[in-house]
Write a protein that holds these residues in place. Sequence first.
Motif, short mmCIF file in Angstrom:
data_model
loop_
_atom_site.label_atom_id
_atom_site.label_comp_id
_atom_site.label_asym_id
_atom_site.label_seq_id
_atom_site.Cartn_x
_atom_site.Cartn_y
_atom_site.Cartn_z
N VAL A 36 0.85 -1.20 0.00
CA VAL A 36 0.00 0.00 0.00
C VAL A 36 0.88 1.25 0.00
CG1 VAL A 36 -1.71 1.31 1.33
CG2 VAL A 36 -1.96 -1.17 1.06
N ASN A 37 2.00 1.22 0.74
CA ASN A 37 2.90 2.39 0.77
C ASN A 37 3.49 2.68 -0.61
OD1 ASN A 37 2.52 3.06 3.44
ND2 ASN A 37 4.25 1.84 4.17
N GLU A 38 3.84 1.63 -1.36
CA GLU A 38 4.35 1.84 -2.72
C GLU A 38 3.26 2.43 -3.61
OE1 GLU A 38 5.80 -1.94 -4.05
OE2 GLU A 38 7.57 -1.86 -2.76
N ALA A 39 2.02 1.96 -3.44
CA ALA A 39 0.91 2.51 -4.23
C ALA A 39 0.68 3.97 -3.89
CB ALA A 39 -0.36 1.69 -3.98
N LYS A 40 0.76 4.32 -2.61
CA LYS A 40 0.59 5.72 -2.20
C LYS A 40 1.68 6.59 -2.82
CE LYS A 40 0.24 8.83 1.73
NZ LYS A 40 0.79 9.91 0.94
N HIS A 41 2.91 6.10 -2.81
CA HIS A 41 4.01 6.84 -3.43
C HIS A 41 3.76 6.99 -4.94
CE1 HIS A 41 8.01 8.40 -4.10
NE2 HIS A 41 8.18 7.50 -5.05
N GLY A 42 3.24 5.92 -5.57
CA GLY A 42 2.89 6.01 -6.99
C GLY A 42 1.85 7.07 -7.25
N TRP A 43 0.83 7.15 -6.37
CA TRP A 43 -0.19 8.19 -6.51
C TRP A 43 0.43 9.57 -6.35
CZ3 TRP A 43 -4.75 9.24 -8.35
CH2 TRP A 43 -5.34 10.45 -8.00
N ASP A 44 1.27 9.75 -5.33
CA ASP A 44 1.89 11.05 -5.11
C ASP A 44 2.67 11.50 -6.34
OD1 ASP A 44 0.83 11.07 -2.53
OD2 ASP A 44 2.70 10.43 -1.58
N THR A 45 3.39 10.59 -6.95
CA THR A 45 4.18 10.91 -8.15
C THR A 45 3.26 11.28 -9.32
OG1 THR A 45 5.94 9.42 -7.44
CG2 THR A 45 5.89 10.01 -9.77
N LEU A 46 2.23 10.46 -9.56
CA LEU A 46 1.31 10.73 -10.67
C LEU A 46 0.51 12.01 -10.45
CD1 LEU A 46 0.04 7.13 -11.38
CD2 LEU A 46 1.33 8.56 -12.96
N ALA A 47 0.05 12.23 -9.22
CA ALA A 47 -0.74 13.43 -8.93
C ALA A 47 0.11 14.69 -9.05
CB ALA A 47 -1.36 13.32 -7.54
N LYS A 48 1.38 14.60 -8.67
CA LYS A 48 2.28 15.75 -8.80
C LYS A 48 2.53 16.07 -10.27
CE LYS A 48 6.72 17.48 -7.19
NZ LYS A 48 7.94 17.17 -6.44
N SER A 49 2.63 15.04 -11.11
CA SER A 49 2.88 15.23 -12.54
C SER A 49 1.62 15.64 -13.29
CB SER A 49 3.41 13.94 -13.17
OG SER A 49 4.61 13.55 -12.57
N ASN A 50 0.44 15.35 -12.74
CA ASN A 50 -0.83 15.60 -13.42
C ASN A 50 -1.85 16.21 -12.46
OD1 ASN A 50 -0.30 13.99 -16.07
ND2 ASN A 50 0.27 12.59 -14.43
#
Length: 108
Positions: free
Chosen positions: A35-49
Amino acid sequence: ATPAAAAAPAADAKPQMASAGNGRFGAHLGSYRTVNEAKHGWDTLAKSNPEILGPIGYQTAEFDPGDGRGVFIRLLAGPLDDRNKANELCKTLQSKRVFCRVLNLGPA
């Protein structure tokens, strides 16, 4: 007794088919091991978009493909209450070279 029993499942199937189009949808953005990796993935995608993903939010869901690799955590944007909204979101993200696939999340 046997013909009546055989007729019951067919009658039950019709209401399920009628409601199959109703529900919630998500945009599958990636699969992770935790879940922590998924949250980091969201943070990265949300920051880019931020203009696309910022107003939507995310959720995670466990998924086991059943092939012996174990459980994955799906990162999903949403939920969205309309398949068309999910399709449009994925088209927009795909145009930016972001993986996106619409998933039916089930009844609202």
